[in-house]
Design a protein around this motif. Structure first.
Motif, short mmCIF file in Angstrom:
data_model
loop_
_atom_site.label_atom_id
_atom_site.label_comp_id
_atom_site.label_asym_id
_atom_site.label_seq_id
_atom_site.Cartn_x
_atom_site.Cartn_y
_atom_site.Cartn_z
N ILE A 118 0.80 -1.22 0.00
CA ILE A 118 0.00 0.00 0.00
C ILE A 118 0.84 1.27 0.00
CG2 ILE A 118 -0.21 0.32 2.51
CD1 ILE A 118 -3.18 0.97 2.03
N CYS A 119 2.11 1.18 0.34
CA CYS A 119 2.95 2.38 0.48
C CYS A 119 3.01 3.17 -0.83
CB CYS A 119 4.36 1.99 0.91
SG CYS A 119 5.44 3.43 1.11
N PRO A 120 2.56 4.43 -0.82
CA PRO A 120 2.52 5.23 -2.06
C PRO A 120 3.88 5.55 -2.66
CG PRO A 120 1.13 6.18 -0.33
CD PRO A 120 2.02 5.16 0.33
N THR A 121 4.90 5.61 -1.82
CA THR A 121 6.23 6.00 -2.30
C THR A 121 7.22 4.84 -2.34
OG1 THR A 121 6.77 6.65 -0.03
CG2 THR A 121 5.99 8.38 -1.51
N LYS A 122 6.72 3.62 -2.10
CA LYS A 122 7.58 2.44 -2.12
C LYS A 122 8.78 2.62 -1.18
CE LYS A 122 4.76 0.92 -5.17
NZ LYS A 122 3.67 0.03 -4.71
N ALA A 123 8.47 2.96 0.06
CA ALA A 123 9.52 3.26 1.03
C ALA A 123 10.13 2.03 1.69
CB ALA A 123 8.96 4.19 2.12
N PHE A 124 9.62 0.84 1.37
CA PHE A 124 10.16 -0.38 1.97
C PHE A 124 11.00 -1.13 0.94
CE2 PHE A 124 6.13 0.47 4.18
CZ PHE A 124 6.58 0.57 5.49
N PRO A 125 12.32 -1.04 1.03
CA PRO A 125 13.17 -1.77 0.08
C PRO A 125 13.00 -3.27 0.21
CG PRO A 125 14.49 -0.79 1.84
CD PRO A 125 13.12 -0.23 1.98
N GLU A 126 12.62 -3.71 1.40
CA GLU A 126 12.30 -5.11 1.67
C GLU A 126 11.56 -5.16 3.00
OE1 GLU A 126 15.85 -7.49 3.30
OE2 GLU A 126 16.80 -5.98 2.01
N PRO A 127 10.87 -6.27 3.30
CA PRO A 127 10.15 -6.35 4.56
C PRO A 127 11.07 -6.09 5.76
CG PRO A 127 9.49 -8.14 3.13
CD PRO A 127 10.65 -7.47 2.46
N TYR A 128 10.54 -5.35 6.74
CA TYR A 128 11.23 -5.00 7.98
C TYR A 128 12.31 -3.93 7.80
CZ TYR A 128 9.06 -9.46 9.20
OH TYR A 128 8.16 -10.48 9.39
N LYS A 129 12.37 -3.34 6.62
CA LYS A 129 13.34 -2.25 6.39
C LYS A 129 12.61 -1.06 5.78
CE LYS A 129 17.58 -4.94 5.91
NZ LYS A 129 18.77 -5.24 5.07
N ARG A 186 12.09 8.07 1.72
CA ARG A 186 10.94 7.94 0.84
C ARG A 186 9.62 7.88 1.62
NH1 ARG A 186 12.30 6.78 -4.39
NH2 ARG A 186 10.14 6.20 -4.81
N CYS A 187 9.71 7.82 2.92
CA CYS A 187 8.52 7.70 3.77
C CYS A 187 7.78 9.04 3.84
CB CYS A 187 8.92 7.24 5.16
SG CYS A 187 7.57 7.20 6.36
N ILE A 188 6.47 9.03 3.62
CA ILE A 188 5.71 10.28 3.62
C ILE A 188 5.71 10.93 5.00
CG2 ILE A 188 3.39 11.26 3.34
CD1 ILE A 188 2.94 9.34 1.04
N SER A 189 5.72 10.13 6.06
CA SER A 189 5.80 10.73 7.40
C SER A 189 7.10 11.51 7.55
CB SER A 189 5.71 9.65 8.47
OG SER A 189 4.39 9.16 8.57
N TYR A 190 8.19 10.95 7.09
CA TYR A 190 9.47 11.65 7.14
C TYR A 190 9.45 12.89 6.25
CZ TYR A 190 14.24 12.85 5.81
OH TYR A 190 15.38 13.55 5.53
N LEU A 191 8.97 12.74 5.03
CA LEU A 191 9.00 13.84 4.07
C LEU A 191 8.17 15.03 4.52
CD1 LEU A 191 8.69 11.79 0.76
CD2 LEU A 191 10.72 12.98 1.58
N THR A 192 7.03 14.79 5.16
CA THR A 192 6.15 15.89 5.56
C THR A 192 6.46 16.44 6.94
OG1 THR A 192 4.51 14.29 6.37
CG2 THR A 192 4.24 15.11 4.11
N ILE A 193 7.25 15.72 7.73
CA ILE A 193 7.52 16.16 9.11
C ILE A 193 9.00 16.49 9.33
CG2 ILE A 193 7.42 15.50 11.55
CD1 ILE A 193 5.02 13.70 10.82
N GLU A 194 9.88 15.59 8.97
CA GLU A 194 11.30 15.75 9.28
C GLU A 194 12.10 16.44 8.19
OE1 GLU A 194 12.33 15.09 12.18
OE2 GLU A 194 10.81 13.76 13.01
N HIS A 195 11.73 16.21 6.94
CA HIS A 195 12.54 16.71 5.82
C HIS A 195 12.46 18.23 5.68
CE1 HIS A 195 14.61 16.53 1.94
NE2 HIS A 195 13.72 17.40 1.50
#
Length: 341
Positions: A194-205, A210-219
């Motif tokens: 479901i991730c819109p930005t494909k922020a998971f290079p593999e499960p558990y990572k 690329r995470c929208i939470s990071y991009l809208t809050i931390e970046h």
């Protein structure tokens, strides 16, 4: 009841949904896992993760005198489908955790209550943490048996899904630890897909960059153009991977009404906020910490993704904003709405 049983009862009465215990040295896997995350650059602009990696990697270094870590979970499960707002592109999508009162304030008060209670039962020293210190809370939560770190890297529980804030009470008391929880994700990949930005290079990572939470809050500064359209109308955080988890069928809506806020609104009313209006509107909210400039930058990306030409004039009015990232986002939004991008 013995002390531990009474502690759990007190925690539940205080409003937590679960209370478990582990040792400070119960997460030996963290240093290597954190090191790989930092080496890959997945932390992006979050320099503080690297600066305090020695503490974050080993809780016993943070406070050598601690003998037990009391891990607590507090539900903030929504009363509604958090993804429904994505069907209304002229409205701002705000992460569930940020819709109401700042959880740092609410959870810390509960943690202090538990700490005071514990000291009254047995003379000891305590320290409380809720996302305010370099504590590997997710790993400790799994070690204590609260839940397990799912494929989206967040803690999942069979009892309350993955909608929970984590808090910890470090103490010099020797308390009996609980059994470590095992991974129960199985073959499910719903959070990955479901991730819109494909922020998971593999499960558990998770690639935070690329995470929208990071991009809208931390970046800080402009977001890469290749990712802007994937933000949709999400202006603060993202709940997609959390909402997709099937274990949420066991979640019960948060009992503390302070979490059921109404942060958000129309993009038209939010994009015109100046610094004073922004601070007044989000007083007591976690949204306040990103500041007006980063917030309006996010709203402008949402306007560019809205397809609503009626919002073009509002974006044009910010093309010469004093903040370079805001001005850049405004020009991008105008170009998108006019069909030039």
């Amino acid at each position: 009841m013995d002390l531990k049983q009474r502690l759990v009862a007190e925690a539940l009465e205080a409003g937590f949904v679960a209370c478990r215990i582990c040792r400070p040295d119960a997460v030996p896997e963290v240093p290597a896992r954190l090191g790989a995350f930092l080496e890959a650059g997945y932390h992006g602009q979050m320099e503080w993760m690297e600066a305090r990696s020695n503490w974050r990697g080993d809780p016993s270094v943070l406070w050598p005198q601690a003998r037990s870590v009391i891990m607590l979970a507090e539900s903030y499960a929504p009363e509604h489908d958090p993804l429904e707002i994505l069907q209304h592109p002229d409205q701002a999508a705000v992460s569930v955790y940020a819709k109401g009162r700042d959880y740092h304030d609410v959870v810390k008060k509960r943690l202090k209550r538990i700490a005071r209670w514990l000291i009254a039962q047995e003379p000891c020293e305590v320290k409380v943490f809720v996302d305010t210190a370099p504590v590997p809370e997710k790993a400790l939560a799994q070690a204590a048996g609260l839940g397990w770190q799912g494929k989206h890297t967040n803690v999942v529980s069979r009892d309350w899904g993955n909608w929970a804030f984590l808090g910890s009470v470090f103490t010099t008391l020797e308390l009996e630890p609980d059994a470590r929880e095992v991974d129960r994700c199985g073959s499910c990949t719903a959070c990955q897909e479901i991730c819109p930005t494909k922020a998971f290079p593999e499960p558990y990572k998770l690639d935070g960059r690329r995470c929208i939470s990071y991009l809208t809050i931390e970046h800080r500064g402009p977001v890469d153009e290749e990712l802007r359209s994937a933000l949709g109308n999400r202006i603060y955080g993202c709940d997609d991977c959390l909402a997709a988890c099937p274990w949420n069928k066991f979640a019960v809506a948060a009992s503390d009404m302070r979490y059921h806020g109404t942060a958000g609104g129309s993009l038209a009313e939010l994009v015109v906020l100046d610094d004073t209006a922004f601070r007044a509107r989000f007083s007591g909210s976690p949204i306040k910490r990103i500041g007006r400039d980063r917030f309006v930058r996010n709203v402008l990306y949402a306007i560019g993704n809205s397809g609503d030409g009626a919002l073009c004039g509002l974006a044009q009015g910010l093309c010469e904003d004093a903040d370079a990232a805001v001005a850049d986002a405004a020009r991008w939004a105008v170009a998108r709405l006019l069909g030039d991008s």
